[in-house]
Design a protein around this motif. Structure first.
Motif, PDB file in Angstrom:
ATOM      1  N   TYR A 107     -31.544 -16.961 -19.581  1.00 56.97           N
ATOM      2  CA  TYR A 107     -31.047 -16.932 -18.200  1.00 56.97           C
ATOM      3  C   TYR A 107     -30.352 -15.600 -17.985  1.00 56.97           C
ATOM      4  CZ  TYR A 107     -28.039 -17.759 -14.179  1.00 56.97           C
ATOM      5  OH  TYR A 107     -27.395 -17.640 -12.972  1.00 56.97           O
ATOM      6  N   ILE A 108     -30.836 -14.828 -17.013  1.00 60.84           N
ATOM      7  CA  ILE A 108     -30.251 -13.525 -16.702  1.00 60.84           C
ATOM      8  C   ILE A 108     -29.204 -13.715 -15.617  1.00 60.84           C
ATOM      9  CG2 ILE A 108     -30.729 -11.152 -16.029  1.00 60.84           C
ATOM     10  CD1 ILE A 108     -32.142 -11.940 -18.561  1.00 60.84           C
ATOM     11  N   ALA A 109     -27.952 -13.446 -15.942  1.00 59.46           N
ATOM     12  CA  ALA A 109     -26.860 -13.557 -14.977  1.00 59.46           C
ATOM     13  C   ALA A 109     -26.434 -12.164 -14.549  1.00 59.46           C
ATOM     14  CB  ALA A 109     -25.670 -14.312 -15.580  1.00 59.46           C
ATOM     15  N   ARG A 110     -26.428 -11.913 -13.257  1.00 56.41           N
ATOM     16  CA  ARG A 110     -25.961 -10.621 -12.754  1.00 56.41           C
ATOM     17  C   ARG A 110     -24.447 -10.619 -12.703  1.00 56.41           C
ATOM     18  NH1 ARG A 110     -29.583  -8.794  -7.670  1.00 56.41           N
ATOM     19  NH2 ARG A 110     -27.950  -7.228  -7.665  1.00 56.41           N
ATOM     20  N   VAL A 139     -27.828 -13.803 -20.822  1.00 55.48           N
ATOM     21  CA  VAL A 139     -27.781 -12.341 -20.846  1.00 55.48           C
ATOM     22  C   VAL A 139     -27.291 -11.827 -19.501  1.00 55.48           C
ATOM     23  CG1 VAL A 139     -29.162 -10.238 -21.092  1.00 55.48           C
ATOM     24  CG2 VAL A 139     -29.647 -12.229 -22.530  1.00 55.48           C
ATOM     25  N   LEU A 140     -26.452 -10.795 -19.533  1.00 58.04           N
ATOM     26  CA  LEU A 140     -26.003 -10.125 -18.319  1.00 58.04           C
ATOM     27  C   LEU A 140     -26.927  -8.953 -18.001  1.00 58.04           C
ATOM     28  CD1 LEU A 140     -22.108  -9.913 -18.626  1.00 58.04           C
ATOM     29  CD2 LEU A 140     -23.425 -11.325 -17.073  1.00 58.04           C
ATOM     30  N   GLY A 141     -27.309  -8.837 -16.734  1.00 59.07           N
ATOM     31  CA  GLY A 141     -28.174  -7.730 -16.332  1.00 59.07           C
ATOM     32  C   GLY A 141     -28.148  -7.533 -14.837  1.00 59.07           C
ATOM     33  N   GLU A 142     -28.091  -6.271 -14.400  1.00 54.49           N
ATOM     34  CA  GLU A 142     -28.057  -5.972 -12.973  1.00 54.49           C
ATOM     35  C   GLU A 142     -29.438  -6.134 -12.338  1.00 54.49           C
ATOM     36  OE1 GLU A 142     -25.272  -5.590 -11.515  1.00 54.49           O
ATOM     37  OE2 GLU A 142     -24.118  -5.524 -13.358  1.00 54.49           O
ATOM     38  N   ASP A 143     -30.466  -5.636 -13.031  1.00 59.61           N
ATOM     39  CA  ASP A 143     -31.847  -5.723 -12.561  1.00 59.61           C
ATOM     40  C   ASP A 143     -32.533  -6.826 -13.358  1.00 59.61           C
ATOM     41  OD1 ASP A 143     -34.488  -5.440 -11.870  1.00 59.61           O
ATOM     42  OD2 ASP A 143     -34.481  -3.253 -11.954  1.00 59.61           O
ATOM     43  N   ILE A 144     -32.814  -7.960 -12.725  1.00 57.85           N
ATOM     44  CA  ILE A 144     -33.309  -9.130 -13.450  1.00 57.85           C
ATOM     45  C   ILE A 144     -34.653  -8.864 -14.115  1.00 57.85           C
ATOM     46  CG2 ILE A 144     -34.091 -11.515 -13.179  1.00 57.85           C
ATOM     47  CD1 ILE A 144     -31.864 -11.950 -11.210  1.00 57.85           C
ATOM     48  N   PRO A 145     -35.678  -8.326 -13.418  1.00 59.23           N
ATOM     49  CA  PRO A 145     -36.948  -8.062 -14.118  1.00 59.23           C
ATOM     50  C   PRO A 145     -36.791  -7.111 -15.303  1.00 59.23           C
ATOM     51  CG  PRO A 145     -37.261  -7.975 -11.740  1.00 59.23           C
ATOM     52  CD  PRO A 145     -35.786  -8.035 -11.970  1.00 59.23           C
ATOM     53  N   ALA A 147     -34.063  -6.523 -17.091  1.00 61.32           N
ATOM     54  CA  ALA A 147     -33.312  -7.183 -18.159  1.00 61.32           C
ATOM     55  C   ALA A 147     -34.187  -8.179 -18.909  1.00 61.32           C
ATOM     56  CB  ALA A 147     -32.089  -7.883 -17.572  1.00 61.32           C
ATOM     57  N   LEU A 148     -35.046  -8.894 -18.186  1.00 63.53           N
ATOM     58  CA  LEU A 148     -35.933  -9.851 -18.832  1.00 63.53           C
ATOM     59  C   LEU A 148     -36.928  -9.150 -19.740  1.00 63.53           C
ATOM     60  CD1 LEU A 148     -36.785 -12.821 -19.055  1.00 63.53           C
ATOM     61  CD2 LEU A 148     -38.273 -12.465 -17.075  1.00 63.53           C
ATOM     62  N   LEU A 149     -37.501  -8.060 -19.278  1.00 60.12           N
ATOM     63  CA  LEU A 149     -38.456  -7.322 -20.110  1.00 60.12           C
ATOM     64  C   LEU A 149     -37.766  -6.676 -21.312  1.00 60.12           C
ATOM     65  CD1 LEU A 149     -40.657  -5.663 -17.346  1.00 60.12           C
ATOM     66  CD2 LEU A 149     -41.378  -7.411 -18.981  1.00 60.12           C
ATOM     67  N   ASP A 150     -36.566  -6.151 -21.123  1.00 57.71           N
ATOM     68  CA  ASP A 150     -35.824  -5.576 -22.248  1.00 57.71           C
ATOM     69  C   ASP A 150     -35.535  -6.636 -23.304  1.00 57.71           C
ATOM     70  OD1 ASP A 150     -35.854  -3.104 -21.074  1.00 57.71           O
ATOM     71  OD2 ASP A 150     -33.833  -3.259 -20.226  1.00 57.71           O
ATOM     72  N   PHE A 151     -35.154  -7.821 -22.850  1.00 53.84           N
ATOM     73  CA  PHE A 151     -34.883  -8.905 -23.802  1.00 53.84           C
ATOM     74  C   PHE A 151     -36.151  -9.290 -24.554  1.00 53.84           C
ATOM     75  CE2 PHE A 151     -34.926 -13.430 -24.800  1.00 53.84           C
ATOM     76  CZ  PHE A 151     -33.779 -13.549 -25.568  1.00 53.84           C
ATOM     77  N   ALA A 152     -37.265  -9.432 -23.821  1.00 56.77           N
ATOM     78  CA  ALA A 152     -38.515  -9.831 -24.459  1.00 56.77           C
ATOM     79  C   ALA A 152     -38.959  -8.795 -25.494  1.00 56.77           C
ATOM     80  CB  ALA A 152     -39.602 -10.028 -23.405  1.00 56.77           C
TER      81      ALA A 152
END
Length: 367
Positions: A107-110, A139-145, A147-152
């Protein structure tokens, strides 16, 4: 590890491991087929985990961003909506098709609080993914897409599972959704699955903190409205004479719009430019920075005062809301991490890894 239990028992029966007087007792007690099968499975899993750990360390040391598909590792992107349960089950079925498949729900939380999910629903989804043998990540991230790709890519995932957008048709005018952006930016080494569900196109509802922080685009539009708006309005009012009172109201409305868009400074610029243009073009004597009628001077003073008041209120509200949203996001992260420790599910090393992962750091150390 590389030998079946039956082959190992034959070696033992031939005397290749124990002396002949100990063989019968060993075969009937500890070295039973069931025990050897379980030990072999544990050893294989341990070796696979160690090999994967070495692989991750090598990719990190050599800054390898390309995904190396050593095993099927499936990342599920959660929004906190009810469709998350469907996505988790679908990812678990995909993981079952590959040997050693893993499911990682994230879950990406801004940090600005612009996207807020139900803590109760996230708790339910976390329990579900853990019951199915997966792990839950916050995970905290300003840009959700992004942040999701970075995590993956950081966990060397091979697939991403996302739900079809819940946005209504008219909401696509604001740009593509997260799923379309992730699919476009994923590249050829990361597969993206878009899963349909019952909540498609039903709308996401308004986030709790819609105006939590003035983004860059809003500030740009605020400055355009504050500087360019009064000029365009002057050209328009020059062709249509509505009277000074109405002109003041139009400039005031434009200043309020600049305040709502860009905050304090664009509104101040709008008030300054608007008052000068009002004085020059519409306040007798025209084309001079003087005011003949005291009542007109009062009208301009009220205009500037109201504009400054509105701009100040908008700016203070945006700052306070941003602070509250950030504190809320941080408290959610703290609660999540503390819960793992209190339940005894997380060791110190795992806790540090979660902290590193949550805040997107390269490493974390405890001093």
């Amino acid at each position: 590890v590389d030998m079946s239990p039956q082959a190992l028992r034959r070696r033992m029966a031939h005397g290749n491991i124990y002396q002949s007087d100990k063989v019968d007792a060993a075969l009937s007690n500890y070295f039973r087929p069931g025990n050897l099968t379980a030990l072999r499975e544990l050893a294989l899993l341990w070796v696979a985990d160690r090999a994967d750990e070495y692989l991750q360390q090598y990719r990190s040391e050599h800054r390898v961003s390309k995904i190396w598909g050593s095993r099927e590792r499936i990342v599920v992107g959660l929004t906190g909506g009810p469709e998350g349960r469907t996505l988790i089950r679908r990812a678990a079925r995909l993981a079952e098709k590959g040997a050693g498949g893993e499911v990682l729900a994230v879950y990406i939380a801004r940090s600005d609080g612009l996207t807020s999910a139900s803590p109760k629903e996230l708790a339910v989804q976390r329990t579900l993914v853990e019951d199915l043998g997966g792990t839950f990540h916050h995970v905290l991230g300003e840009d959700i897409p992004a942040a999701l790709l970075d995590f993956a890519r950081g966990v060397n995932a091979t697939q991403i599972v996302l739900g079809s957008s819940r946005r209504k048709t008219w909401q696509y005018v604001f740009g593509p959704g997260v799923g379309a952006t992730v699919a476009r930016e994923s590249g050829s080494d990361l597969d993206v699955h878009i899963v349909t569900h019952e909540e498609v196109a039903k709308g996401r509802g308004l986030p709790v903190a819609r105006g939590a922080r003035l983004g860059r685009s809003r500030i740009v539009w605020g400055w355009l409205a504050g500087l360019g708006g009064p000029v365009l309005l002057t050209l328009l009012l020059s062709t249509v004479h509505l009277g000074l009172a109405n002109d003041v109201l139009f400039y005031l409305a434009l200043t309020v719009a600049a305040a709502l868009l860009g905050g304090l400074y664009p509104a101040l610029a709008s008030a300054a430019v608007g008052s000068l243009l009002l004085n020059w073009f519409f306040t007798p004597p025209v084309n001079r920075i003087t005011i003949a009628d005291p009542r007109n001077m009062l009208a301009l003073a009220i205009f500037v005062g109201v504009a400054l008041s509105v701009a100040s209120v908008v700016d203070v509200a945006a700052r306070r809301t941003h602070q509250a949203a950030r504190l809320r996001a941080e408290s959610e992260i703290l609660s999540f991490l503390a819960g793992d420790v209190l339940r005894g599910e997380t060791s110190l090393e795992t806790l540090l890894e979660r902290v590193r992962e949550t805040f997107g750091m390269e490493s974390a150390a405890l001093l």
